[in-house]
Scaffold this active site. Structure first.
Site, PDB file in Angstrom:
ATOM      1  N   HIS A 114       1.060  -1.246   0.067  1.00 56.08           N
ATOM      2  CA  HIS A 114      -0.116  -0.152   0.163  1.00 56.08           C
ATOM      3  C   HIS A 114       0.951   1.285  -0.002  1.00 56.08           C
ATOM      4  O   HIS A 114       0.857   2.114  -0.797  1.00 56.08           O
ATOM      5  CB  HIS A 114      -0.913   0.141   1.195  1.00 56.08           C
ATOM      6  CG  HIS A 114      -1.747   1.203   1.321  1.00 56.08           C
ATOM      7  ND1 HIS A 114      -3.030   1.085   2.199  1.00 56.08           N
ATOM      8  CD2 HIS A 114      -1.931   2.366   0.682  1.00 56.08           C
ATOM      9  CE1 HIS A 114      -3.572   2.551   1.929  1.00 56.08           C
ATOM     10  NE2 HIS A 114      -2.928   3.125   1.161  1.00 56.08           N
TER      11      HIS A 114
ATOM     12  N   GLU B  29       0.921   8.020  -3.334  1.00 52.61           N
ATOM     13  CA  GLU B  29       1.586   7.690  -2.378  1.00 52.61           C
ATOM     14  C   GLU B  29       2.874   8.402  -1.905  1.00 52.61           C
ATOM     15  O   GLU B  29       3.420   8.824  -1.082  1.00 52.61           O
ATOM     16  CB  GLU B  29       1.898   5.938  -2.399  1.00 52.61           C
ATOM     17  CG  GLU B  29       0.621   5.174  -2.216  1.00 52.61           C
ATOM     18  CD  GLU B  29       0.034   5.364  -0.668  1.00 52.61           C
ATOM     19  OE1 GLU B  29       0.825   5.156   0.321  1.00 52.61           O
ATOM     20  OE2 GLU B  29      -1.005   5.426  -0.730  1.00 52.61           O
TER      21      GLU B  29
ATOM     22  N   HIS C 202       2.986  10.682   0.949  1.00 48.64           N
ATOM     23  CA  HIS C 202       3.865  10.237   2.044  1.00 48.64           C
ATOM     24  C   HIS C 202       5.321  10.307   1.476  1.00 48.64           C
ATOM     25  O   HIS C 202       6.164  10.687   2.500  1.00 48.64           O
ATOM     26  CB  HIS C 202       3.400   8.679   2.382  1.00 48.64           C
ATOM     27  CG  HIS C 202       1.947   8.454   2.591  1.00 48.64           C
ATOM     28  ND1 HIS C 202       1.330   8.940   3.749  1.00 48.64           N
ATOM     29  CD2 HIS C 202       0.821   8.095   1.891  1.00 48.64           C
ATOM     30  CE1 HIS C 202       0.176   8.520   3.671  1.00 48.64           C
ATOM     31  NE2 HIS C 202      -0.239   8.189   2.721  1.00 48.64           N
TER      32      HIS C 202
HETATM   33  P1  5GP Z   1      -3.341   6.573   1.935  1.00 46.88           P
HETATM   34  O1  5GP Z   1      -4.167   5.696   2.841  1.00 46.88           O
HETATM   35  O2  5GP Z   1      -2.110   5.853   1.175  1.00 46.88           O
HETATM   36  O3  5GP Z   1      -3.006   7.829   2.507  1.00 46.88           O
HETATM   37  O4  5GP Z   1      -4.414   6.576   0.661  1.00 46.88           O
HETATM   38  C1  5GP Z   1      -4.857   5.629  -0.143  1.00 46.88           C
HETATM   39  C2  5GP Z   1      -5.736   6.190  -1.320  1.00 46.88           C
HETATM   40  O5  5GP Z   1      -5.213   5.809  -2.515  1.00 46.88           O
HETATM   41  C3  5GP Z   1      -7.232   5.806  -1.109  1.00 46.88           C
HETATM   42  O6  5GP Z   1      -7.889   6.488  -0.630  1.00 46.88           O
HETATM   43  C4  5GP Z   1      -7.532   5.795  -2.444  1.00 46.88           C
HETATM   44  O7  5GP Z   1      -8.157   6.696  -3.045  1.00 46.88           O
HETATM   45  C5  5GP Z   1      -6.175   5.619  -3.317  1.00 46.88           C
HETATM   46  N1  5GP Z   1      -5.926   3.942  -3.751  1.00 46.88           N
HETATM   47  C6  5GP Z   1      -5.626   3.629  -5.022  1.00 46.88           C
HETATM   48  N2  5GP Z   1      -5.630   2.578  -5.228  1.00 46.88           N
HETATM   49  C7  5GP Z   1      -5.480   1.775  -3.926  1.00 46.88           C
HETATM   50  C8  5GP Z   1      -5.278   0.450  -3.366  1.00 46.88           C
HETATM   51  O8  5GP Z   1      -5.023  -0.357  -4.152  1.00 46.88           O
HETATM   52  N3  5GP Z   1      -5.624   0.417  -2.084  1.00 46.88           N
HETATM   53  C9  5GP Z   1      -5.635   1.510  -1.080  1.00 46.88           C
HETATM   54  N4  5GP Z   1      -5.846   1.380   0.125  1.00 46.88           N
HETATM   55  N5  5GP Z   1      -5.840   2.829  -1.636  1.00 46.88           N
HETATM   56  C10 5GP Z   1      -5.719   2.914  -3.098  1.00 46.88           C
END
Ligand code: 5GP
Length: 301
Positions: free
Chosen positions: A102, A160, A164
């Site tokens: 992630h 990401e 981050h």
């Molecule tokens: P984070 O939790 O890294 O701040 O944000 C994750 C965001 O990335 C989610 O809100 C969504 O919009 C986007 N996203 C795109 N693909 C994925 C995936 O495969 N898994 C997750 N958890 N988020 C994803």
């Protein structure tokens, strides 16, 4: 170009359940960040605040440790209602029998974290040598584009890195280092192998004691992980790492915006690692969007 300012985020999130499928479902059940009201207020007051779900912290203090966040496709992809060419849940070329990445998140010890630092944009050219590995081990498991720090939408990797990765300095100073180091850590700790070797394989029938899963990871890596569940399905597994990337305990408590301590694990005492099932044509029939159907047909050929 405006620079962004605002408070750090709180990592505590509420998962509302697994019953909804597809990206529209994902959007609706997307984790709710406790800091949202403060973010909203700041965004109204500050024209320089970044849009998207990352809150910029320009000149933020240096972070304390990293979280390597992994997702379990067997849980995540159960929500898929429709497919598109970018969705890893639907691609035959992606092996989803193991945890995928992630993100690597710089964090503060108080449970908050910086986001969208340094006003740096994602540049795909900088990571072109890594694309093969990223596609396989860091796929997006959704169709919707992700928010970026500059008010736009982009790839999961752009999200990401901008949200981050840009805050990983001075440990990781550029986009290539951020992605290559995250891949290295993913291979080094190989959590799927650790769990399989300890007898915790993917299964639609077996339930495993959370404490035993956690101990197996502690024994293999040296750090107690943080598990996130959707009901009793493991959805994410997070490893906590010092700034030199040696493991540390994630701890069981995190403070929220008000400084109250909450249990970090959202998992019950017994958890499951469900098997991955690729979205099928019959599932797609439930979708009303013809172009999604077309995309799936192409992928399944
Ligand atoms: P984070 O939790 O890294 O701040 O944000 C994750 C965001 O990335 C989610 O809100 C969504 O919009 C986007 N996203 C795109 N693909 C994925 C995936 O495969 N898994 C997750 N958890 N988020 C994803």
């Amino acid at each position: 170009m405006s620079r962004c300012g605002g408070p750090p985020h709180n990592r505590e999130r509420v998962f509302k359940g697994e019953a909804m499928d597809g990206w529209r479902g994902e959007e609706a059940m997307k984790s709710v960040e406790v800091a949202f009201p403060a973010v909203l207020l700041l965004s109204l007051l500050s024209p320089s605040l970044c849009s998207g779900d990352g809150v910029a912290v320009d000149g933020a203090r240096e972070f304390d440790y990293f979280l390597l966040s992994l997702q379990w496709p067997g849980t995540f992809c159960r929500r898929t209602r429709h497919c598109c060419p970018s969705n890893g849940c639907c691609k035959r070329s992606v092996d989803l029998e193991e945890f995928t990445i992630h993100g690597l998140w710089p964090n503060y010890n108080d449970g908050t974290w910086p986001a969208c630092c340094n006003n740096v944009f994602y540049d795909p050219k900088k990571i072109s040598p890594l694309i093969g590995k990223l596609s396989k081990y860091w796929p997006t498991l959704s169709c919707s584009p992700s928010s970026t720090c500059h008010g736009g939408k982009g790839l999961f990797w752009a999200h990401e890195w901008e949200k981050h990765g840009t805050c990983s300095s001075p440990v990781l100073q550029d986009e290539y280092s951020y992605f290559s180091t995250t891949l290295d850590l993913y291979f080094k700790y190989n959590i799927t192998k650790v769990l399989t070797s300890a007898g915790f394989s993917s299964s639609n029938d077996d339930k495993y004691k959370l404490a035993e899963v956690s101990t197996a990871i502690k024994n293999a890596t040296g750090g107690t992980p943080w598990l996130v569940c959707s009901h009793d399905f493991v959805q994410e597994l997070r490893l906590c790492l010092h700034k030199d990337f040696s493991p540390r305990d994630c701890g069981v408590l995190a403070s929220n915006e008000q400084g109250e301590l909450n249990s970090k694990d959202s998992c019950p005492m017994y958890v499951r690692l469900p098997k991955f099932t690729r979205p099928t044509e019959s599932k797609l029939k439930q979708s009303t969007e013809g172009e999604d159907r077309q995309a799936l047909e192409v992928l399944l050929l």
